[in-house]
Structure formats: structure tokens, C-alpha cells
Design a protein around this motif. Structure first.
Motif, PDB file in Angstrom:
ATOM      1  N   THR A  26       0.835  -1.205   0.000  1.00 21.96           N
ATOM      2  CA  THR A  26       0.000   0.000   0.000  1.00 21.96           C
ATOM      3  C   THR A  26       0.866   1.249   0.000  1.00 21.96           C
ATOM      4  O   THR A  26       0.555   2.242  -0.676  1.00 21.96           O
ATOM      5  CB  THR A  26      -0.939  -0.002   1.211  1.00 21.96           C
ATOM      6  N   GLY A  27       1.958   1.223   0.761  1.00 22.59           N
ATOM      7  CA  GLY A  27       2.891   2.350   0.740  1.00 22.59           C
ATOM      8  C   GLY A  27       3.473   2.569  -0.645  1.00 22.59           C
ATOM      9  O   GLY A  27       3.617   3.717  -1.104  1.00 22.59           O
ATOM     10  N   ASN A  28       3.787   1.490  -1.327  1.00 23.70           N
ATOM     11  CA  ASN A  28       4.273   1.619  -2.708  1.00 23.70           C
ATOM     12  C   ASN A  28       3.206   2.202  -3.618  1.00 23.70           C
ATOM     13  O   ASN A  28       3.515   2.985  -4.533  1.00 23.70           O
ATOM     14  CB  ASN A  28       4.708   0.253  -3.232  1.00 23.70           C
ATOM     15  N   GLU A  29       1.953   1.828  -3.393  1.00 26.71           N
ATOM     16  CA  GLU A  29       0.867   2.356  -4.215  1.00 26.71           C
ATOM     17  C   GLU A  29       0.666   3.850  -3.969  1.00 26.71           C
ATOM     18  O   GLU A  29       0.344   4.595  -4.899  1.00 26.71           O
ATOM     19  CB  GLU A  29      -0.434   1.606  -3.909  1.00 26.71           C
ATOM     20  N   VAL A  30       0.856   4.303  -2.730  1.00 28.33           N
ATOM     21  CA  VAL A  30       0.740   5.737  -2.441  1.00 28.33           C
ATOM     22  C   VAL A  30       1.811   6.510  -3.199  1.00 28.33           C
ATOM     23  O   VAL A  30       1.540   7.558  -3.806  1.00 28.33           O
ATOM     24  CB  VAL A  30       0.846   5.983  -0.927  1.00 28.33           C
ATOM     25  N   ILE A  31       3.046   6.011  -3.160  1.00 24.06           N
ATOM     26  CA  ILE A  31       4.133   6.680  -3.868  1.00 24.06           C
ATOM     27  C   ILE A  31       3.880   6.652  -5.376  1.00 24.06           C
ATOM     28  O   ILE A  31       4.110   7.649  -6.082  1.00 24.06           O
ATOM     29  CB  ILE A  31       5.469   6.009  -3.519  1.00 24.06           C
ATOM     30  N   ASN A  32       3.397   5.528  -5.870  1.00 21.70           N
ATOM     31  CA  ASN A  32       3.088   5.432  -7.295  1.00 21.70           C
ATOM     32  C   ASN A  32       1.940   6.363  -7.684  1.00 21.70           C
ATOM     33  O   ASN A  32       1.954   6.961  -8.765  1.00 21.70           O
ATOM     34  CB  ASN A  32       2.738   3.991  -7.654  1.00 21.70           C
ATOM     35  N   MET A  54      12.083  23.570 -16.117  1.00 25.35           N
ATOM     36  CA  MET A  54      10.897  23.375 -15.282  1.00 25.35           C
ATOM     37  C   MET A  54      10.577  21.894 -15.100  1.00 25.35           C
ATOM     38  O   MET A  54      10.027  21.498 -14.074  1.00 25.35           O
ATOM     39  CB  MET A  54       9.694  24.101 -15.902  1.00 25.35           C
ATOM     40  N   TYR A  55      10.968  21.070 -16.074  1.00 24.92           N
ATOM     41  CA  TYR A  55      10.799  19.627 -15.898  1.00 24.92           C
ATOM     42  C   TYR A  55      11.752  19.119 -14.804  1.00 24.92           C
ATOM     43  O   TYR A  55      11.380  18.259 -13.995  1.00 24.92           O
ATOM     44  CB  TYR A  55      11.069  18.895 -17.207  1.00 24.92           C
ATOM     45  N   PHE A  56      12.965  19.650 -14.792  1.00 24.34           N
ATOM     46  CA  PHE A  56      13.884  19.304 -13.708  1.00 24.34           C
ATOM     47  C   PHE A  56      13.338  19.760 -12.358  1.00 24.34           C
ATOM     48  O   PHE A  56      13.466  19.059 -11.346  1.00 24.34           O
ATOM     49  CB  PHE A  56      15.260  19.945 -13.953  1.00 24.34           C
ATOM     50  N   LEU A  57      12.730  20.941 -12.344  1.00 23.85           N
ATOM     51  CA  LEU A  57      12.143  21.454 -11.099  1.00 23.85           C
ATOM     52  C   LEU A  57      11.016  20.540 -10.621  1.00 23.85           C
ATOM     53  O   LEU A  57      10.942  20.207  -9.424  1.00 23.85           O
ATOM     54  CB  LEU A  57      11.638  22.883 -11.335  1.00 23.85           C
ATOM     55  N   ALA A  58      10.134  20.145 -11.532  1.00 27.95           N
ATOM     56  CA  ALA A  58       9.040  19.247 -11.146  1.00 27.95           C
ATOM     57  C   ALA A  58       9.583  17.916 -10.649  1.00 27.95           C
ATOM     58  O   ALA A  58       9.089  17.354  -9.661  1.00 27.95           O
ATOM     59  CB  ALA A  58       8.101  19.037 -12.329  1.00 27.95           C
ATOM     60  N   ALA A  59      10.617  17.396 -11.324  1.00 26.32           N
ATOM     61  CA  ALA A  59      11.212  16.139 -10.883  1.00 26.32           C
ATOM     62  C   ALA A  59      11.797  16.262  -9.477  1.00 26.32           C
ATOM     63  O   ALA A  59      11.690  15.331  -8.669  1.00 26.32           O
ATOM     64  CB  ALA A  59      12.303  15.700 -11.870  1.00 26.32           C
ATOM     65  N   ALA A  60      12.410  17.408  -9.185  1.00 27.42           N
ATOM     66  CA  ALA A  60      12.972  17.613  -7.846  1.00 27.42           C
ATOM     67  C   ALA A  60      11.879  17.609  -6.781  1.00 27.42           C
ATOM     68  O   ALA A  60      12.035  17.005  -5.709  1.00 27.42           O
ATOM     69  CB  ALA A  60      13.750  18.929  -7.802  1.00 27.42           C
ATOM     70  N   TRP A  61      10.737  18.246  -7.073  1.00 28.79           N
ATOM     71  CA  TRP A  61       9.647  18.269  -6.104  1.00 28.79           C
ATOM     72  C   TRP A  61       9.037  16.878  -5.929  1.00 28.79           C
ATOM     73  O   TRP A  61       8.686  16.477  -4.814  1.00 28.79           O
ATOM     74  CB  TRP A  61       8.571  19.265  -6.541  1.00 28.79           C
ATOM     75  N   TYR A  62       8.924  16.122  -7.019  1.00 27.64           N
ATOM     76  CA  TYR A  62       8.418  14.742  -6.894  1.00 27.64           C
ATOM     77  C   TYR A  62       9.361  13.902  -6.045  1.00 27.64           C
ATOM     78  O   TYR A  62       8.915  13.072  -5.236  1.00 27.64           O
ATOM     79  CB  TYR A  62       8.239  14.113  -8.278  1.00 27.64           C
ATOM     80  N   LEU A  63      10.664  14.084  -6.209  1.00 30.91           N
ATOM     81  CA  LEU A  63      11.635  13.341  -5.403  1.00 30.91           C
ATOM     82  C   LEU A  63      11.514  13.698  -3.924  1.00 30.91           C
ATOM     83  O   LEU A  63      11.597  12.825  -3.052  1.00 30.91           O
ATOM     84  CB  LEU A  63      13.057  13.626  -5.900  1.00 30.91           C
ATOM     85  N   MET A  66       8.809  14.834  -2.326  1.00 29.94           N
ATOM     86  CA  MET A  66       7.556  14.307  -1.771  1.00 29.94           C
ATOM     87  C   MET A  66       7.602  12.790  -1.620  1.00 29.94           C
ATOM     88  O   MET A  66       7.143  12.244  -0.600  1.00 29.94           O
ATOM     89  CB  MET A  66       6.384  14.733  -2.657  1.00 29.94           C
ATOM     90  N   THR A  67       8.149  12.094  -2.603  1.00 34.82           N
ATOM     91  CA  THR A  67       8.237  10.637  -2.486  1.00 34.82           C
ATOM     92  C   THR A  67       9.205  10.215  -1.385  1.00 34.82           C
ATOM     93  O   THR A  67       8.990   9.188  -0.732  1.00 34.82           O
ATOM     94  CB  THR A  67       8.676  10.022  -3.816  1.00 34.82           C
ATOM     95  N   SER A  68      10.249  11.001  -1.164  1.00 30.84           N
ATOM     96  CA  SER A  68      11.192  10.680  -0.081  1.00 30.84           C
ATOM     97  C   SER A  68      10.516  10.804   1.277  1.00 30.84           C
ATOM     98  O   SER A  68      10.704   9.960   2.161  1.00 30.84           O
ATOM     99  CB  SER A  68      12.412  11.600  -0.155  1.00 30.84           C
ATOM    100  N   VAL A  69       9.716  11.856   1.447  1.00 28.31           N
ATOM    101  CA  VAL A  69       8.992  12.032   2.707  1.00 28.31           C
ATOM    102  C   VAL A  69       7.992  10.894   2.915  1.00 28.31           C
ATOM    103  O   VAL A  69       7.873  10.333   4.014  1.00 28.31           O
ATOM    104  CB  VAL A  69       8.281  13.399   2.731  1.00 28.31           C
ATOM    105  N   LEU A  70       7.300  10.515   1.860  1.00 23.90           N
ATOM    106  CA  LEU A  70       6.349   9.408   1.971  1.00 23.90           C
ATOM    107  C   LEU A  70       7.058   8.089   2.253  1.00 23.90           C
ATOM    108  O   LEU A  70       6.521   7.236   2.974  1.00 23.90           O
ATOM    109  CB  LEU A  70       5.526   9.291   0.680  1.00 23.90           C
ATOM    110  N   SER A  71       8.249   7.911   1.720  1.00 24.27           N
ATOM    111  CA  SER A  71       9.002   6.675   1.966  1.00 24.27           C
ATOM    112  C   SER A  71       9.396   6.563   3.435  1.00 24.27           C
ATOM    113  O   SER A  71       9.347   5.467   4.012  1.00 24.27           O
ATOM    114  CB  SER A  71      10.249   6.632   1.079  1.00 24.27           C
ATOM    115  N   VAL A  72       9.768   7.687   4.043  1.00 24.08           N
ATOM    116  CA  VAL A  72      10.101   7.669   5.473  1.00 24.08           C
ATOM    117  C   VAL A  72       8.863   7.313   6.297  1.00 24.08           C
ATOM    118  O   VAL A  72       8.921   6.501   7.226  1.00 24.08           O
ATOM    119  CB  VAL A  72      10.679   9.032   5.900  1.00 24.08           C
ATOM    120  N   GLY A  73       7.718   7.922   5.955  1.00 23.91           N
ATOM    121  CA  GLY A  73       6.486   7.583   6.662  1.00 23.91           C
ATOM    122  C   GLY A  73       6.107   6.128   6.485  1.00 23.91           C
ATOM    123  O   GLY A  73       5.664   5.470   7.434  1.00 23.91           O
ATOM    124  N   GLN A  74       6.296   5.588   5.272  1.00 20.50           N
ATOM    125  CA  GLN A  74       6.003   4.179   5.040  1.00 20.50           C
ATOM    126  C   GLN A  74       6.881   3.283   5.899  1.00 20.50           C
ATOM    127  O   GLN A  74       6.419   2.277   6.442  1.00 20.50           O
ATOM    128  CB  GLN A  74       6.224   3.849   3.562  1.00 20.50           C
TER     129      GLN A  74
END
Length: 311
Positions: free
Chosen positions: A215-221, A254-263, A265-273
Motif C-alpha cells: 500500500t505504501g508503494n501504491e501511495v508513492i506510485n 521546469m521539468y527538472f524542477l518538477a522532478a525535484a519536487w516529486y523526489l 515528496m516521495t522521499s517524505v512518503l518513503s520515510v512515513g512508510q
């Protein structure tokens, strides 16, 4: 009979038996070669991007832009709502799949088969363009309106992502429920517990240990999949980054910027998982896995300890 001096004999043979053994570690040449190759590839990628025509100053200039921050908030909100729909729907579908009623189990099977078998982007476009087929949505005295006014970009995104996620969560929940031994439910029924109470009190708490990691993987996905809703005109992080890139003339930046923000957010979610998995591992393992901070402390303390030779 002559007495043997056992103490003297043991002292004479002790040096030969207790000779110090010098342990030589095994040379791990494969590690050195793989590390050198990885470093060479990493340096090559950095050099390639350094020579490219990229305006790196545009990234920090827009990193905390109001539109980008609004997109981050909408991305997180869309992830939360879509996962809520997916988890609730997945639990219901899993119970239906495990039901002895052939009608409900067949309906659940068809739902999973259909939504898992079609791409998310196709489902999003399908919901978004149903207005070409139905001019009105008519629910009788409850609600009636034009389909184009009813099917907003937000509703399209929630239906496309949430209903698709429910199919995957149904299989995850079903696997977790089947992982619990049947003797648990038999014992609960022998004590007079109803089927619903057995699920709430006995089965689901034990199944959570199996359900939580995927489920944690599904949230990140799901967080990353929200970028697809830009195709149905819903403004989230990726859509705002595209708009800023077209106006500022720096689309790649701006694509690099979006990728940085996704990284981020996913890192924070990975710690919570990780901590949620650690919480549900209490009843299955004798010792809980170390937290990241505990691992860092252990490594730091091991660096300060003197190395002892083997005897």
C-alpha cells in the motif's frame, strides 16, 4: 606410580596451540571495479549536463513560486483523495471477491479485470469525453445537469485515478486477508464472534502486516501518476511546471524542477512508510528493525571503536 605434573605439561603445550592467528580479509575486487564504473558513469552524466545549454539559475528562481507551491498542494490533495477512494473501494472489492456469493464475487472479479486491464490515461480520457455521448446527467429528483458542467477536471481525475487504484488495492487486500491462517477465523467463530467482528478484530489487524508495504508503494506510485491528469486540464504540479516553462522559455528546466519536487515528496512518503511498517511489525518479529537515525548512530559508534585482532 609416578604422578604427572599436568600443570607443567599444559604450559609446555600451550604456546603451540594458542599461537596468534593473523586474519587476512578477503579482497573484494568486484566491489572496487563496480564502484569505479559507477563513479565514471556518474561523472560522465554530470559533464554531459554541464556542457548542455541549460539555464540552471531558472530552477531556484521558480522553485518556491506561488504556482509551483499551489501545484504541490493540489498534487498531495489529489493523491490523498484518490488513495482514499482506492483503499475503501479495494477493501469492499476484496471482501466481495472472498464472498461465497457467486454474484458479488463475479462482480468484483469483473471490476478488477476491467480496470487493471486498461491504462489509466485511457480511463481519464474516457471519463473526460463522456460528455460527447451523454448530454445530461439525470439522477431524477436528486441531481440533473449538463455532463460538461458535472464532469469537472477534478472529478475526472478522482474517478480515473481512484477507481483504477481500487482494482489494485482489492488484490493487495485480498492477498493480506488470505495470508491469515484459517484457524484464526475458525477460533473466532467458535467463540461466538460474527463474521464482521472477526474481520475487524482478528483478521484485518493481522493482515495489515502484509497489506501495509505494498500500500505504501501504491501511495508513492499514485503521487507520480497524478502527473497524467494534466492531460484532462487539471492544474497540478506538472501542469503548472509546463505552463511556467512555456512562458519563461525554460521548459526543460521546469521539468527538472518538477522532478525535484516529486523526489522530495516521495522521499517524505518513503520515510512515513518505513515507520508504519515498523509499527505493524511489532507482533511478527522479536526485535524491531532499526530506524534510520539508529542506523546512523550505530555506524558512527562503530567507526570510533578500536579493531581487535582474531585469536
Amino acid at each position: 606410580m609416578t604422578d604427572i605434573d599436568k600443570t607443567t605439561r599444559s604450559k609446555e603445550t600451550l604456546p603451540a596451540c594458542a599461537e596468534a592467528i593473523r586474519a587476512i580479509p578477503v579482497r573484494q575486487y568486484g566491489r572496487y571495479v563496480s564502484a569505479a564504473i559507477a563513479i565514471a558513469i556518474f561523472v560522465g552524466i554530470i559533464c554531459a549536463f554541464a556542457q548542455g545549454k541549460i539555464n540552471w539559475n531558472a530552477i531556484p528562481d521558480y522553485f518556491f513560486d506561488d504556482r509551483i507551491m499551489t501545484g504541490v498542494g493540489k498534487t498531495l490533495l489529489l493523491t490523498l483523495l484518490s488513495m482514499l477512494i482506492g483503499i475503501v473501494g479495494g477493501i469492499l472489492l476484496a471482501v466481495m471477491r472472498l464472498s461465497r456469493n457467486p454474484v458479488t464475487s463475479s462482480i468484483a472479479w469483473f471490476y478488477v479485470w476491467f480496470f487493471r486491464g486498461t491504462p489509466v490515461l485511457v480511463q481519464l480520457f474516457l471519463w473526460f469525453n463522456l460528455g460527447l455521448v451523454f448530454e445530461y446527467i439525470n439522477l431524477g429528483p436528486i441531481y440533473k445537469n449538463y455532463w460538461s458542467d458535472f464532469m469537472t477536471p477534478l472529478l475526472t481525475a478522482l474517478l480515473g485515478l481512484g477507481l483504477n487504484e481500487a482494482a489494485y488495492m482489492a488484490e493487495i487486500c485480498r492477498a493480506g486477508l488470505l495470508a491469515v491462517d484459517e484457524g484464526q477465523s475458525e477460533a473466532a467463530h467458535a467463540l461466538g464472534m460474527s463474521h464482521g467482528r472477526t474481520l475487524r478484530r482478528i483478521i484485518i489487524p493481522q493482515a495489515m502486516r502484509v497489506i501495509v508495504p505494498p500500500t505504501g508503494n501504491e501511495v508513492i506510485n499514485m503521487l507520480k501518476t497524478t502527473s497524467l491528469v494534466a492531460a484532462v486540464q487539471y492544474p497540478e504540479l506538472f501542469r503548472y511546471a509546463q505552463d511556467i516553462g512555456q512562458v519563461s522559455g525554460a521548459p526543460v528546466e521546469m521539468y527538472f524542477l518538477a522532478a525535484a519536487w516529486y523526489l522530495i515528496m516521495t522521499s517524505v512518503l518513503s520515510v512515513g512508510q518505513y515507520y508504519i511498517e515498523r509499527y505493524y511489525a511489532r507482533g511478527s518479529s522479536r526485535g524491531l528493525p532499526a530506524t534510520p537515525w539508529q542506523k546512523i548512530r550505530a555506524h558512527l559508534l562503530s567507526l570510533g571503536r578500536p579493531k581487535r585482532g582474531m585469536a
